[in-house]
Design a protein around this motif. Structure first.
Motif, PDB file in Angstrom:
ATOM      1  N   LYS A 228       0.827  -1.203   0.000  1.00  0.00           N
ATOM      2  CA  LYS A 228       0.000   0.000   0.000  1.00  0.00           C
ATOM      3  C   LYS A 228       0.864   1.257   0.000  1.00  0.00           C
ATOM      4  CE  LYS A 228      -3.975  -2.106   2.325  1.00  0.00           C
ATOM      5  NZ  LYS A 228      -4.858  -2.088   3.521  1.00  0.00           N
ATOM      6  N   GLU A 229       1.901   1.249   0.823  1.00  0.00           N
ATOM      7  CA  GLU A 229       2.810   2.403   0.842  1.00  0.00           C
ATOM      8  C   GLU A 229       3.461   2.581  -0.524  1.00  0.00           C
ATOM      9  OE1 GLU A 229       6.808   3.998   3.217  1.00  0.00           O
ATOM     10  OE2 GLU A 229       5.789   2.159   3.847  1.00  0.00           O
ATOM     11  N   ARG A 230       3.867   1.487  -1.127  1.00  0.00           N
ATOM     12  CA  ARG A 230       4.492   1.561  -2.448  1.00  0.00           C
ATOM     13  C   ARG A 230       3.501   2.072  -3.488  1.00  0.00           C
ATOM     14  NH1 ARG A 230       6.950  -3.972  -4.150  1.00  0.00           N
ATOM     15  NH2 ARG A 230       7.957  -3.553  -2.135  1.00  0.00           N
ATOM     16  N   ALA A 231       2.233   1.664  -3.379  1.00  0.00           N
ATOM     17  CA  ALA A 231       1.222   2.103  -4.340  1.00  0.00           C
ATOM     18  C   ALA A 231       1.031   3.616  -4.291  1.00  0.00           C
ATOM     19  CB  ALA A 231      -0.102   1.392  -4.057  1.00  0.00           C
ATOM     20  N   VAL A 232       1.038   4.192  -3.080  1.00  0.00           N
ATOM     21  CA  VAL A 232       0.879   5.644  -2.941  1.00  0.00           C
ATOM     22  C   VAL A 232       2.070   6.371  -3.550  1.00  0.00           C
ATOM     23  CG1 VAL A 232       0.732   7.540  -1.280  1.00  0.00           C
ATOM     24  CG2 VAL A 232      -0.602   5.451  -0.912  1.00  0.00           C
ATOM     25  N   LEU A 233       3.269   5.926  -3.231  1.00  0.00           N
ATOM     26  CA  LEU A 233       4.468   6.583  -3.745  1.00  0.00           C
ATOM     27  C   LEU A 233       4.576   6.443  -5.262  1.00  0.00           C
ATOM     28  CD1 LEU A 233       7.044   5.535  -0.997  1.00  0.00           C
ATOM     29  CD2 LEU A 233       5.843   7.719  -1.229  1.00  0.00           C
ATOM     30  N   GLU A 234       4.226   5.276  -5.779  1.00  0.00           N
ATOM     31  CA  GLU A 234       4.310   5.055  -7.226  1.00  0.00           C
ATOM     32  C   GLU A 234       3.310   5.920  -7.983  1.00  0.00           C
ATOM     33  OE1 GLU A 234       3.843   0.916  -7.896  1.00  0.00           O
ATOM     34  OE2 GLU A 234       5.935   0.420  -7.430  1.00  0.00           O
ATOM     35  N   PHE A 235       2.114   6.092  -7.417  1.00  0.00           N
ATOM     36  CA  PHE A 235       1.145   6.932  -8.120  1.00  0.00           C
ATOM     37  C   PHE A 235       1.566   8.398  -8.092  1.00  0.00           C
ATOM     38  CE2 PHE A 235      -2.685   9.634  -8.085  1.00  0.00           C
ATOM     39  CZ  PHE A 235      -3.121   9.362  -9.377  1.00  0.00           C
ATOM     40  N   ARG A 236       2.086   8.859  -6.973  1.00  0.00           N
ATOM     41  CA  ARG A 236       2.564  10.240  -6.923  1.00  0.00           C
ATOM     42  C   ARG A 236       3.653  10.482  -7.953  1.00  0.00           C
ATOM     43  NH1 ARG A 236       3.130  11.370  -0.385  1.00  0.00           N
ATOM     44  NH2 ARG A 236       0.885  11.512   0.086  1.00  0.00           N
ATOM     45  N   ALA A 237       4.603   9.541  -8.051  1.00  0.00           N
ATOM     46  CA  ALA A 237       5.683   9.688  -9.029  1.00  0.00           C
ATOM     47  C   ALA A 237       5.129   9.643 -10.453  1.00  0.00           C
ATOM     48  CB  ALA A 237       6.731   8.592  -8.822  1.00  0.00           C
ATOM     49  N   ALA A 238       4.179   8.745 -10.694  1.00  0.00           N
ATOM     50  CA  ALA A 238       3.588   8.642 -12.026  1.00  0.00           C
ATOM     51  C   ALA A 238       2.798   9.905 -12.368  1.00  0.00           C
ATOM     52  CB  ALA A 238       2.688   7.415 -12.099  1.00  0.00           C
ATOM     53  N   ALA A 239       2.109  10.488 -11.377  1.00  0.00           N
ATOM     54  CA  ALA A 239       1.351  11.716 -11.615  1.00  0.00           C
ATOM     55  C   ALA A 239       2.288  12.876 -11.949  1.00  0.00           C
ATOM     56  CB  ALA A 239       0.503  12.045 -10.383  1.00  0.00           C
ATOM     57  N   GLU A 240       3.389  12.993 -11.224  1.00  0.00           N
ATOM     58  CA  GLU A 240       4.372  14.047 -11.516  1.00  0.00           C
ATOM     59  C   GLU A 240       4.894  13.905 -12.947  1.00  0.00           C
ATOM     60  OE1 GLU A 240       6.057  16.416  -9.576  1.00  0.00           O
ATOM     61  OE2 GLU A 240       5.303  16.043  -7.547  1.00  0.00           O
ATOM     62  N   GLN A 241       5.254  12.684 -13.339  1.00  0.00           N
ATOM     63  CA  GLN A 241       5.791  12.471 -14.676  1.00  0.00           C
ATOM     64  C   GLN A 241       4.729  12.713 -15.742  1.00  0.00           C
ATOM     65  OE1 GLN A 241       9.084  11.809 -15.260  1.00  0.00           O
ATOM     66  NE2 GLN A 241       8.519  12.227 -17.388  1.00  0.00           N
ATOM     67  N   ARG A 242       3.498  12.337 -15.443  1.00  0.00           N
ATOM     68  CA  ARG A 242       2.413  12.545 -16.404  1.00  0.00           C
ATOM     69  C   ARG A 242       2.183  14.035 -16.651  1.00  0.00           C
ATOM     70  NH1 ARG A 242      -0.583   8.052 -18.567  1.00  0.00           N
ATOM     71  NH2 ARG A 242      -2.554   8.821 -19.406  1.00  0.00           N
ATOM     72  N   ILE A 243       2.205  14.824 -15.579  1.00  0.00           N
ATOM     73  CA  ILE A 243       2.027  16.270 -15.727  1.00  0.00           C
ATOM     74  C   ILE A 243       3.164  16.859 -16.546  1.00  0.00           C
ATOM     75  CG2 ILE A 243       2.034  18.445 -14.439  1.00  0.00           C
ATOM     76  CD1 ILE A 243       0.574  16.953 -12.185  1.00  0.00           C
ATOM     77  N   LEU A 244       4.393  16.451 -16.246  1.00  0.00           N
ATOM     78  CA  LEU A 244       5.550  16.960 -16.983  1.00  0.00           C
ATOM     79  C   LEU A 244       5.458  16.604 -18.460  1.00  0.00           C
ATOM     80  CD1 LEU A 244       8.375  18.267 -16.933  1.00  0.00           C
ATOM     81  CD2 LEU A 244       9.312  16.004 -16.444  1.00  0.00           C
ATOM     82  N   ASP A 245       5.126  15.365 -18.775  1.00  0.00           N
ATOM     83  CA  ASP A 245       5.043  14.937 -20.170  1.00  0.00           C
ATOM     84  C   ASP A 245       3.907  15.636 -20.901  1.00  0.00           C
ATOM     85  OD1 ASP A 245       7.131  13.243 -19.661  1.00  0.00           O
ATOM     86  OD2 ASP A 245       5.887  11.442 -19.428  1.00  0.00           O
ATOM     87  N   PHE A 246       2.778  15.827 -20.215  1.00  0.00           N
ATOM     88  CA  PHE A 246       1.636  16.470 -20.863  1.00  0.00           C
ATOM     89  C   PHE A 246       1.935  17.939 -21.160  1.00  0.00           C
ATOM     90  CE2 PHE A 246      -2.558  18.130 -21.486  1.00  0.00           C
ATOM     91  CZ  PHE A 246      -3.294  17.078 -22.012  1.00  0.00           C
TER      92      PHE A 246
END
Length: 331
Positions: A228-246
């Motif tokens: 669960k902790e990993r899922a939260v951290l992974e989504f935050r990192a994925a969201a940051e990268q998604r915003i940057l790429d978009f």
């Protein structure tokens, strides 16, 4: 949000088709249930695991599309309302409960290959079930619920056997034998040497009395917390990268047409996972996403920054700034 934003982006893989008959007002009907596995994009999969970690429920992993026809009309299929479930056994339990109905028994036909009437070969596997079979299956699924969150475990099986696979290979799966009504937990490497075998019913009490089972459950729950902790951290990192790429893909262009649709979809996902404040993202990512949200409210156009009065104009035509900045500019 799942129906309007996520579902149009996922693919579905057919798993099994289940058919049974029902009688209504003296007429006999054939009901077909097609079970399909939902295949999410990587970002939606991370969003689902994040929601499961922080809110207790992610996106459904199995969808069921149903249709009905009169028994003698092979081409008169009519669609029924679809349904979503946490796993294939959950879908089978719901279908079986409907099939047995008030009569207490039903005959099912199971197709694992050649799904769909046009591609079928043969009559499929026939399975007679009774109310007791459905009760046992539902009791096993209640035991699975006590084991841990379905979003972080793989639950597979049918009317005979259910397997609960932990999220990491260091722990072997739990096996629920529905025919013999027994549950077996494998040993925990480095901690126990024997399997824990117990009756399927009264799961919580039996586990509390078995040392090997308690050790397995402790190891599994520790593993799930880490997941669960990993899922939260992974989504935050994925969201940051998604915003940057978009933002890089936009290159300053207005949010209109397909670009507006894409940013609405992304902002909806971000707010669903992180809330309206987008908590957990860096400040620059938050500002970028908030700018998009403001642009959506403005019809897709971003507000142009105003030019400060003291900013010098390109040469020639440079003008002297007014006010307190004049002296500094002259110097």
């Amino acid at each position: 949000m799942f129906k309007s934003v996520v579902e149009p982006c996922l693919e579905r893989v057919a798993v099994i088709e289940v058919l049974h008959t029902e009688r209504h007002e003296g007429r006999e009907f054939v009901i077909s249930h097609l079970l399909r596995r939902n295949i999410f994009t990587d970002f939606d999969r991370r969003l689902s695991r994040h929601l499961a970690a922080v809110r207790g429920a992610g996106f459904p992993s199995v969808s069921v599309s149903a249709r009905v026809r009169e028994r003698n009309d092979r081409h008169g299929w009519q669609p029924c309302a679809p349904a979503d479930h946490a796993s294939v056994p959950h879908a089978l339990a719901a279908i079986a409960r409907r099939a047995v109905g008030e009569t207490g028994s039903a005959n099912l036909r199971l197709h694992y290959h050649g799904l769909g009437e046009q591609e079928r070969e043969g009559q499929g596997l026939r399975r007679a079930i009774e109310t007791e079979d459905v009760d046992i299956l539902e009791a096993a699924l209640e035991g699975c619920q006590q084991v841990g969150d379905f979003a972080f475990m793989e639950v597979t099986g049918d009317f005979d056997l259910i397997m609960v696979k932990p999220p990491e290979p260091s722990l072997q799966p739990i096996v629920m034998d529905l025919f013999n009504r027994r549950l077996t937990m494998p040993p925990v490497p480095g901690l126990t040497n024997e399997h824990a075998s117990m009756p399927l019913f009264d799961f919580q009490r039996v586990v509390s009395e078995n040392a090997a089972a308690r050790t397995y459950m402790a190891a599994l729950r520790h593993m799930l917390v880490a997941q669960k902790e990993r899922a939260v951290l992974e989504f935050r990192a994925a969201a940051e990268q998604r915003i940057l790429d978009f933002e890089h893909a936009l290159r300053g262009r207005n949010l209109e047409s397909f670009r507006l649709d894409a940013v609405i979809s992304l902002v909806t996902r971000l707010k669903a996972g992180l809330g309206d404040s987008l908590a957990g993202l860096s400040e620059d990512a938050q500002i970028t996403a908030f700018d998009w949200a403001e642009a959506i409210e403005n019809g897709g156009f971003r507000a142009e920054p105003s030019r400060p009065e003291h900013e010098p104009l390109p040469w020639p035509g440079r003008v002297r700034p007014r006010g307190a900045a004049a002296g500094a500019a002259a110097f």
